[in-house]
Scaffold this motif. Structure first.
Motif, short mmCIF file in Angstrom:
data_model
loop_
_atom_site.label_atom_id
_atom_site.label_comp_id
_atom_site.label_asym_id
_atom_site.label_seq_id
_atom_site.Cartn_x
_atom_site.Cartn_y
_atom_site.Cartn_z
N THR A 21 -12.63 -0.01 3.77
CA THR A 21 -11.91 1.18 4.19
C THR A 21 -10.94 1.59 3.10
N TYR A 22 -10.57 2.88 3.07
CA TYR A 22 -9.66 3.39 2.06
C TYR A 22 -8.85 4.53 2.64
N TRP A 23 -7.88 5.04 1.86
CA TRP A 23 -6.99 6.10 2.30
C TRP A 23 -6.25 5.72 3.58
N LEU B 77 -1.38 0.29 6.16
CA LEU B 77 -1.45 -0.52 4.95
C LEU B 77 -0.39 -1.62 4.98
N THR B 78 0.79 -1.28 5.45
CA THR B 78 1.86 -2.28 5.58
C THR B 78 1.46 -3.37 6.56
N PHE C 253 -12.90 -4.63 -6.50
CA PHE C 253 -12.29 -4.80 -5.19
C PHE C 253 -10.98 -4.04 -5.21
N GLY C 254 -10.96 -2.93 -4.48
CA GLY C 254 -9.80 -2.04 -4.48
C GLY C 254 -10.00 -0.89 -5.45
N MET D 291 -2.77 -4.00 -3.46
CA MET D 291 -3.91 -3.12 -3.22
C MET D 291 -3.52 -1.96 -2.31
N LYS D 292 -3.99 -0.75 -2.63
CA LYS D 292 -3.71 0.44 -1.82
C LYS D 292 -4.87 0.79 -0.90
#
Length: 229
Positions: A114-116, A122-123, A160-161, A184-185
């Motif tokens: 998953t992203y964004w 994310l925290t 990765f990331g 990582m974001k």
């Protein structure tokens, strides 16, 4: 899939990205799209064999419009230069992670995760990693995961990331032993594949191996994401 058919069309549309050319070659687009969608249908069935949560998905649930949204882009080309499918249990617009296949000349790819993610999620993911570090390391430092994706970062062929902070995220200990996972974001792993990878039906077994290696990481993050959806 007939990758030669699909990639030849994508090369042509990249070189002739205008509505007049597309109108005169629409049959080629339809043939490429139909063949790609057959491949996606097989991928859904194959991935559902180890992840039943995606078994209910249809091809339409996972694929995207070929027409680009150019409203806010300086690039006004009307058509995409790739075909992709995001096989995600909660839908392609959900934050819940899934499996992605991407066909583009010279840039074919498999990805998972998953992203964004919004800041608060994310925290929470970072907190979960710290609280359950041993479990997390079993997911992302397994032999199979490292074989396909490596450790956090981008390389020429895998990663990765997609994005990483340069420093420790605010509110987290700078001396954390595995700070690379907190920087990582996003939690997306990916690997480039040869243009011939998707040819025929044999690619499904190899793609399944790649996705199965990534699934424990995705499940770990999805367990956090799902608390917010």
């Amino acid at each position: 899939m007939q990758t030669q058919l699909i990639l030849d069309f994508l090369r042509d549309v990249t070189a002739n990205n205008n509505r007049e050319w597309f109108a005169n070659h629409r049959d080629e687009y339809e043939a490429a799209r139909e063949d790609f969608e057959k491949g996606v249908a097989m991928a859904i069935e194959r991935f559902a064999s180890f992840d039943p949560s995606v078994a209910h998905l249809t091809v339409k649930d996972t694929t995207y419009r070929f027409y680009r949204d150019t409203r806010f882009s300086p690039d006004k080309s009307p058509y995409k230069r790739h075909l992709g499918a995001y096989i995600a249990a909660h839908g392609k617009k959900s934050l819940h992670g899934g499996y992605y296949i991407h066909l583009e000349p010279g840039a074919c790819m498999l990805a998972c995760g998953t992203y964004w993610l919004p800041t608060q999620i994310l925290t929470s993911c970072r907190n979960e990693i710290m609280a359950n570090l041993d479990e997390w390391l079993r997911c992302v430092e397994s032999k199979a995961f490292l074989k396909y994706f490596g450790r956090p970062g981008k390389r020429a062929s895998n990663g990765f990331g997609l994005e990483h902070l340069k420093t420790c995220p605010a509110g987290f200990p700078r001396d954390f032993e595995h700070i690379e996972y907190l920087r990582m974001k996003d939690y997306c792993c990916w690997m480039n594949v040869d243009d011939r990878f998707f040819e025929g039906d044999g690619w499904l077994d190899e793609a399944a191996k790649v996705m199965m290696a990534a699934k424990p990481m995705m499940d770990f993050i999805n367990a956090v994401v799902d608390d917010y959806e």
